[in-house]
Design an enzyme around this catalytic site. Structure first.
Site: not given
Ligand code: F6R
Length: 359
Positions: A62-63, A104, A106, A109, A156, A242, A258, A352
């Protein structure tokens, strides 16, 4: 599974324990505030831009999508290219002629932090955008310029805070055009959409609730076109994953013509699963318009349903967000329809924390 009535706003609010609906409702205000945060930062950021030959945006999820947005919105005017880097490592060309923007929400990350440290070691000009976390600590320790944004949201749901300061700050230092009229138009559009798509707007008038109903127990396949509607398609995919807790896939024209169209040729056994969504922009290339028609005709039997949405507004900024924001609402309603709180992303948190325990 019993479906929740999307016109029962009290029940929707009860399920929405972590307040995604309130974040959606406040998004236009967030954008207005975010633009101002960037403008103020641009006045304070002392940097000699004549030495720069590229902008590199670091960020994930989301960042990270703010880098994709920046790249599309600056393509027509920026004097230097925007490169988006969603990884631990950096290409060799990231050097002291690069402006590296680490994004970021938070600030914690690990990919973004590692790439930020590497960029600093190479002598890049650095700017950090976060609500806090280790990125804020790193910026303080190393004397890096940091743009602070309010915390307390899911990344997000903070797309305004994560993307608009980049536009106004880069304008302030002479690397982007003036966006203030575009931002005014954006905020007016978002105010209108928040009324049309908000929780108190009934299904009969609310295309975001109608779309959530169409997508119940389906897999959305979202197609845009390289550029503005392609980035919106990526946002749709992430929001349905999400918020909506559903698989969702995206691609963009002309590239998908393609390869991907072959994937839809002979799989009719699962065609009851997929719902095709096409995102259109009235300024798209004339050949892209043709491709949407021809491609849609060729693959139509592979989908149980199909929806098409067109960007609204004059500026690229407004057009992009008019498409992207629809998925913010529809994906939240899809979760609520299933009785699920759209906000928690338990598996991302678990992943995480597992990785953090593995040095
Ligand atoms: C969660 C979300 C994620 C995060 C990603 C990176 O709402 O959108 O995609 O954005 O895990 O975390 P941050 O944004 O804190 O760097």
């Amino acid at each position: 599974m019993n479906k929740i009535d999307l016109d029962d706003s009290k029940t929707l609010r009860d399920i929405d324990k972590a307040n995604m609906l309130a974040a959606l409702d406040g998004f236009s205000g967030q954008c207005r505030e975010a633009a101002e945060i960037g403008r103020a930062a641009g006045e304070k950021f002392a940097i000699d831009v004549t030495r720069l030959n590229k902008i590199v945006v670091l960020g994930m999820g989301g960042s990270g999508i703010s880098g994709d947005i920046l790249k599309v919105l600056l393509a027509g005017s920026a004097p230097i290219p925007v490169i988006v880097n969603k990884n631990y490592t950096l290409p060799e060309y990231v050097d002291n002629k690069s402006l590296v923007i680490a994004v970021s929400y938070s600030g914690n990350t690990e990919e973004t932090l590692e790439a930020t440290r590497a960029a600093h070691a190479r002598g890049a000009a650095l700017l950090a955008l976060s609500s806090g976390g280790k990125l804020a600590e790193l910026a303080a320790q190393q004397g890096l310029f940091r743009v602070a944004i309010p915390g307390g949201l899911q990344p997000r749901a903070a797309l305004g805070y994560l993307s608009l300061p980049l536009l106004t700050m880069l304008h302030g230092i002479g690397l982007a055009k003036e966006f203030s009229d575009d931002i005014k138009e954006l905020v007016t559009m978002l105010d209108k959409k928040e009324r049309e798509w908000g929780v108190d707007s009934p299904i009969s008038n609310n295309i975001s609730k109608q779309l959530a109903l169409d997508l119940y127990e389906k897999v959305p396949i979202v197609f845009g076109a390289a550029g503005l509607s392609g980035v919106a398609a990526l946002r749709w995919k992430c929001q349905f994953n999400e918020n909506g807790k559903t698989p969702c896939f995206w691609n963009q024209l002309p590239e998908l013509d393609h390869n991907e169209i072959m994937g839809w040729e002979r799989h009719n056994n699962f065609s009851r699963t997929f719902h095709l969504i096409t995102l259109r922009d009235n300024r798209e290339h004339a050949r892209i318009t043709r491709r949407f028609t021809v491609t849609g005709d060729l693959i139509k039997d592979s989908f149980i349903g199909r929806s098409e949405f067109s960007a609204e507004g004059g500026s690229e900024l407004t057009r992009l967000f008019s498409l992207a924001h629809l998925s913010d609402f529809a994906s939240a309603y899809l979760a609520l329809l299933k009785g699920i709180d759209p906000t928690p992303v338990d598996r991302i948190e678990l992943l995480k924390s597992k990785l953090a325990g593995m040095k």
